[in-house]
Design an enzyme around this catalytic site. Sequence first.
Site, PDB file in Angstrom:
ATOM      1  N   ASP A  48       0.842  -1.199   0.000  1.00 26.70           N
ATOM      2  CA  ASP A  48       0.000   0.000   0.000  1.00 26.70           C
ATOM      3  C   ASP A  48       0.880   1.254   0.000  1.00 26.70           C
ATOM      4  OD1 ASP A  48       0.828  -0.182   2.614  1.00 26.70           O
ATOM      5  OD2 ASP A  48      -1.163   0.013   3.507  1.00 26.70           O
ATOM      6  N   ASP A  87      -0.902  -6.159   0.025  1.00 20.96           N
ATOM      7  CA  ASP A  87      -1.318  -5.519   1.281  1.00 20.96           C
ATOM      8  C   ASP A  87      -2.822  -5.404   1.387  1.00 20.96           C
ATOM      9  OD1 ASP A  87       0.845  -4.960   2.920  1.00 20.96           O
ATOM     10  OD2 ASP A  87       1.352  -3.096   1.881  1.00 20.96           O
ATOM     11  N   LYS A 115      -0.947  -9.372   3.228  1.00 22.94           N
ATOM     12  CA  LYS A 115      -0.167  -8.832   4.357  1.00 22.94           C
ATOM     13  C   LYS A 115      -1.056  -7.868   5.133  1.00 22.94           C
ATOM     14  CE  LYS A 115       3.512  -5.868   3.785  1.00 22.94           C
ATOM     15  NZ  LYS A 115       3.060  -4.634   4.480  1.00 22.94           N
ATOM     16  N   GLU A 117      -1.132  -5.342   8.931  1.00 20.17           N
ATOM     17  CA  GLU A 117      -0.318  -4.705   9.966  1.00 20.17           C
ATOM     18  C   GLU A 117      -0.941  -4.935  11.340  1.00 20.17           C
ATOM     19  OE1 GLU A 117       0.343  -0.585   8.995  1.00 20.17           O
ATOM     20  OE2 GLU A 117       1.029  -1.065   6.967  1.00 20.17           O
ATOM     21  N   GLU A 184       9.598  -3.788  10.157  1.00 19.71           N
ATOM     22  CA  GLU A 184      10.033  -2.522   9.568  1.00 19.71           C
ATOM     23  C   GLU A 184      10.614  -1.602  10.641  1.00 19.71           C
ATOM     24  OE1 GLU A 184       7.171  -0.697   6.957  1.00 19.71           O
ATOM     25  OE2 GLU A 184       8.306   1.160   6.802  1.00 19.71           O
TER      26      GLU A 184
HETATM   27  O1  KIV Z   1       3.628  -1.042   1.559  1.00 22.73           O
HETATM   28  C1  KIV Z   1       4.793  -1.473   1.458  1.00 22.73           C
HETATM   29  O2  KIV Z   1       5.486  -1.279   0.466  1.00 22.73           O
HETATM   30  C2  KIV Z   1       5.331  -2.217   2.586  1.00 22.73           C
HETATM   31  C3  KIV Z   1       6.813  -2.436   2.630  1.00 22.73           C
HETATM   32  C4  KIV Z   1       7.456  -1.165   2.992  1.00 22.73           C
HETATM   33  C5  KIV Z   1       7.194  -3.544   3.519  1.00 22.73           C
HETATM   34  O3  KIV Z   1       4.615  -2.583   3.473  1.00 22.73           O
END
Ligand code: KIV
Length: 267
Positions: A48, A87, A115, A117, A184
């Site tokens: 994202d 994401d 993914k 968070e 991160e």
């Molecule tokens: O959104 C993204 O590109 C990420 C990376 C920075 C790991 O989550």
Amino acid sequence: MMKADKITLPALSQMKAEGKTIVMLTAYDASFARLVDAAGVDCVLVGDSLGNVVHGRDSTLGVTIDDMVYHVDAVRRGLDRALLVADLPFLAYHDRTTAIESAGHLMRAGAEMVKLEGGSVMGPQIAALVEQGIPVCAHLGLTPQHVHQLGGYRVQGREAASARRLREDARAVQEAGAALLVLECVPADLAAAVADDLPIPVIGIGAGPGVDGQVLVLYDVLGISPSPRPRFVKDFMAEATSIDAALAAYVQAVRSGDFPAAEHVYR
Ligand code: KIV
């Protein structure tokens, strides 16, 4: 037909078991996905971060599930070998039903893993996704969707209490079923300890060399993100004569352990 060397979840576990570093990079369209795949990147993340680097926003909060589906669909067409991770955007996974629905959109568009968070609070969503056959990558440390709560983009886990919480969260997401973890902006020693603790691969961005793999944002690797850039970024285009050569240099530097170097690491 699936390529013989197609990267799958078992292949990633095997890489961790064999101490082979996993190379990950973001991509947002089919043309770059093709170049990144050809360079030998193992996992392509439709992050994202596209809110920042493609849409020009100052955070990822404005990215929608429709935005993500659009870019996943494009990236999928450029990939042959790499595993496609996508994401779940802001507020697209705040409960189990919404998480399954949002992940369903991404998987139908071609994602092979989603993914999200967050730590132990995301346990129910992670378990629900895994129950539906959707592989999950968790993301801890600096979680950009929490930027306002964190008070900015800053290193996480420097104090004993926050380091302990991060280690607990890492165990919790793995126990809930996450098959991969992105860390991160955390001190290198802490990240290495998490990678040691967990049986699943841990991919770092600003997390030092002691983890199982590295990820960067494509536009940072190509030197086209605006300055100032975070400490963990390396512009591989600076010494390359083509985009292909810069991507090959990134893959080689991660695999050999030359990247990240001391100047890219937080203590
Ligand atoms: O959104 C993204 O590109 C990420 C990376 C920075 C790991 O989550």
